[in-house]
Write an enzyme that holds these catalytic residues in place. Structure first.
Site, mmCIF file in Angstrom:
data_model
loop_
_atom_site.group_PDB
_atom_site.id
_atom_site.type_symbol
_atom_site.label_atom_id
_atom_site.label_comp_id
_atom_site.label_asym_id
_atom_site.label_seq_id
_atom_site.Cartn_x
_atom_site.Cartn_y
_atom_site.Cartn_z
ATOM 1 C CB SER A 1 4.744 9.474 8.926
ATOM 2 O OG SER A 1 4.650 9.199 10.311
ATOM 3 C CG ASN B 1 -1.949 -1.099 1.149
ATOM 4 O OD1 ASN B 1 -2.790 -1.133 0.246
ATOM 5 N ND2 ASN B 1 -1.869 -2.039 2.086
ATOM 6 C CE1 TYR C 1 2.510 4.933 8.041
ATOM 7 C CE2 TYR C 1 3.670 5.818 9.944
ATOM 8 C CZ TYR C 1 2.774 5.983 8.904
ATOM 9 O OH TYR C 1 2.139 7.192 8.731
ATOM 10 C CE LYS D 1 3.137 6.897 4.866
ATOM 11 N NZ LYS D 1 2.211 7.560 3.942
HETATM 12 N N1 LIG Z 1 -3.314 10.726 10.977
HETATM 13 C C1 LIG Z 1 -2.077 11.114 11.285
HETATM 14 O O1 LIG Z 1 -1.837 11.689 12.365
HETATM 15 C C2 LIG Z 1 -0.945 10.889 10.316
HETATM 16 C C3 LIG Z 1 -1.137 10.387 9.046
HETATM 17 N N2 LIG Z 1 -0.067 10.243 8.189
HETATM 18 C C4 LIG Z 1 -0.253 9.738 6.828
HETATM 19 O O2 LIG Z 1 -1.359 10.384 6.228
HETATM 20 C C5 LIG Z 1 -2.046 9.477 5.385
HETATM 21 C C6 LIG Z 1 -3.507 9.413 5.783
HETATM 22 O O3 LIG Z 1 -3.577 8.966 7.106
HETATM 23 P P1 LIG Z 1 -4.984 8.832 7.866
HETATM 24 O O4 LIG Z 1 -5.975 9.692 7.196
HETATM 25 O O5 LIG Z 1 -4.707 9.028 9.290
HETATM 26 O O6 LIG Z 1 -5.310 7.309 7.606
HETATM 27 P P2 LIG Z 1 -6.735 6.639 7.391
HETATM 28 O O7 LIG Z 1 -6.563 5.172 7.536
HETATM 29 O O8 LIG Z 1 -7.775 7.343 8.201
HETATM 30 O O9 LIG Z 1 -7.016 6.976 5.856
HETATM 31 C C7 LIG Z 1 -6.325 6.315 4.813
HETATM 32 C C8 LIG Z 1 -7.287 6.126 3.671
HETATM 33 O O10 LIG Z 1 -6.574 5.498 2.599
HETATM 34 C C9 LIG Z 1 -7.388 4.477 2.051
HETATM 35 N N3 LIG Z 1 -6.515 3.461 1.494
HETATM 36 C C10 LIG Z 1 -5.619 2.686 2.165
HETATM 37 N N4 LIG Z 1 -5.007 1.879 1.309
HETATM 38 C C11 LIG Z 1 -5.503 2.127 0.083
HETATM 39 C C12 LIG Z 1 -5.270 1.596 -1.208
HETATM 40 N N5 LIG Z 1 -4.393 0.605 -1.404
HETATM 41 N N6 LIG Z 1 -5.948 2.119 -2.258
HETATM 42 C C13 LIG Z 1 -6.853 3.111 -2.072
HETATM 43 N N7 LIG Z 1 -7.150 3.639 -0.874
HETATM 44 C C14 LIG Z 1 -6.469 3.148 0.193
HETATM 45 C C15 LIG Z 1 -8.239 3.961 3.214
HETATM 46 O O11 LIG Z 1 -9.443 3.354 2.739
HETATM 47 C C16 LIG Z 1 -8.467 5.223 4.035
HETATM 48 O O12 LIG Z 1 -9.695 5.857 3.697
HETATM 49 C C17 LIG Z 1 -1.326 8.139 5.484
HETATM 50 O O13 LIG Z 1 -0.476 8.001 4.383
HETATM 51 C C18 LIG Z 1 -0.545 8.249 6.782
HETATM 52 O O14 LIG Z 1 0.630 7.489 6.710
HETATM 53 C C19 LIG Z 1 1.207 10.582 8.565
HETATM 54 C C20 LIG Z 1 1.453 11.035 9.822
HETATM 55 C C21 LIG Z 1 0.406 11.256 10.797
HETATM 56 O O1 LIG Z 2 2.270 8.490 11.039
HETATM 57 C C1 LIG Z 2 1.458 8.450 11.947
HETATM 58 O O2 LIG Z 2 1.710 9.155 13.074
HETATM 59 C C2 LIG Z 2 0.664 9.457 13.997
HETATM 60 C C3 LIG Z 2 1.324 9.889 15.302
HETATM 61 O O3 LIG Z 2 2.153 8.852 15.753
HETATM 62 P P1 LIG Z 2 1.989 8.248 17.217
HETATM 63 O O4 LIG Z 2 3.123 7.281 17.359
HETATM 64 O O5 LIG Z 2 2.101 9.406 18.156
HETATM 65 O O6 LIG Z 2 0.614 7.630 17.298
HETATM 66 C C4 LIG Z 2 -0.231 8.235 14.181
HETATM 67 O O7 LIG Z 2 -1.258 8.514 15.111
HETATM 68 C C5 LIG Z 2 -0.800 7.879 12.815
HETATM 69 O O8 LIG Z 2 -1.653 6.753 12.901
HETATM 70 C C6 LIG Z 2 0.334 7.526 11.892
HETATM 71 O O9 LIG Z 2 -0.169 7.362 10.575
#
Ligand SMILES: NC(=O)C1=CN([C@@H]2O[C@H](COP(=O)(O)OP(=O)(O)OC[C@H]3O[C@@H](n4cnc5c(N)ncnc54)[C@H](O)[C@@H]3O)[C@@H](O)[C@H]2O)C=CC1
Ligand SMILES: O=C1O[C@H](COP(=O)(O)O)[C@@H](O)[C@H](O)[C@H]1O
EC number: 1.1.1.388
Length: 257
Positions: free
Chosen positions: A109, A84, A146, A150
């Site tokens: 990330s 992914n 992970y 990234k």
């Molecule tokens: N939420 C956070 O605090 C952080 C998020 N990120 C990055 O931001 C991005 C989004 O994270 P979130 O919104 O928290 O995750 P999330 O899991 O809420 O959203 C990810 C979305 O991507 C879709 N998805 C996953 N694999 C897929 C695929 N193969 N094809 C099409 N769609 C796919 C899922 O259905 C989901 O809707 C990720 O890449 C994550 O690594 C990075 C650091 C922190």
């Molecule tokens: O990259 C990500 O980082 C956030 C924050 O990290 P954490 O170790 O403080 O939880 C994480 O919540 C998120 O799921 C991940 O995609």
């Protein structure tokens, strides 16, 4: 940006934070492997980012990409991040270049650099008196597979910029939490990104001019070990929130973080 913006992973947390702030400002093409659950702006494409033909079709006529889709779990197994996050990112970059896209915003990330948080430095580095600032020029130091995925997405961006002229900004997102910073979690408070600062930061990524950049995506927290200077200087990022303005679940200053 007059052309549509392709937002992958649109149904996830970051996607919803972005749309919550700037849904009306762009023509959106939303992509996710999950179908939509409610109202959404623009066209919604149900597709998997590892399928080149599906992604290439969704990329037609697009001016910029915000690539969020992937497995966000720090504990995700190699099989999932390989498919992914690495193969998926490569497929989206490749389709963007083939479609003549101008700008690519990659959701990286904090976990790409988590190993800078050594036993000797923590927990002091999470506190506001500490002077360490990672600024995006340091090498990746992932703490998990992970994080490796990234960092690989960032390197893929470097390649597609240098060899294919795609303008790329990698945002090392901290901890996106809605409404208030994480509670009883100093690390999370130091890297908190509010929903409105998240939407504003990605808006700046769509509007600013850059070649290849790595920036940190956090609010203007008093506690911080990531510099936001590059995001301010290159992108015009102007964050409104600060985890120090919150105590527990009580909001002390500022509306709707
Ligand atoms: N939420 C956070 O605090 C952080 C998020 N990120 C990055 O931001 C991005 C989004 O994270 P979130 O919104 O928290 O995750 P999330 O899991 O809420 O959203 C990810 C979305 O991507 C879709 N998805 C996953 N694999 C897929 C695929 N193969 N094809 C099409 N769609 C796919 C899922 O259905 C989901 O809707 C990720 O890449 C994550 O690594 C990075 C650091 C922190
Ligand atoms: O990259 C990500 O980082 C956030 C924050 O990290 P954490 O170790 O403080 O939880 C994480 O919540 C998120 O799921 C991940 O995609």
């Amino acid at each position: 940006m007059d052309d549509p913006v392709l937002l992958t992973g649109a149904s996830g947390r970051v996607g919803q934070a972005i749309l919550g702030g700037i849904a009306d400002d762009y023509e959106w093409r939303l992509l996710d492997r999950e179908p939509p659950t409610g109202d959404h702006p623009g066209e919604y494409v149900v597709a998997d980012i590892t399928d080149y033909d599906e992604v290439r079709a969704a990329m037609e006529g697009v001016g910029a990409v915000i690539h969020l889709a992937g497995d966000p779990r720090p504990e995700a197994p190699w099989s999932s991040v390989l498919e992914n996050n690495i193969d998926g990112a490569k497929t989206v970059y490749e389709a963007a270049v083939d479609a003549g896209v101008e700008k690519f915003v990659f959701a990286s990330s904090n976990h790409a650099v988590g190993a800078y948080e050594t036993d000797e430095r923590t927990p002091e580095m999470y506190r506001d008196h500490h002077e360490l600032r990672l600024d995006g020029t340091e090498l990746p130091r992932p703490t998990n597979l992970y994080g490796v995925s990234k960092a690989t997405g960032e390197v893929l961006g470097r390649y597609y910029h240098d060899e294919h002229d795609l303008d790329v900004v990698c945002v090392r997102i901290g901890n996106l939490t809605e409404g208030h910073p994480p509670i009883d979690y100093e690390r999370g408070q130091a890297m908190w990104l509010s929903y409105r600062d998240c939407a504003h930061l990605f808006d700046r990524c769509l509007r600013a001019d850059y070649d290849y950049e790595i920036v940190y995506g956090i609010s203007d927290n008093d506690r911080k070990y990531y510099s936001i200077d590059r995001a301010k200087d290159v992108l015009g990022y102007d964050p409104q929130d600060n985890s120090a303005h919150f105590e527990g679940e009580e909001r002390v200053h500022g509306p709707e973080a």
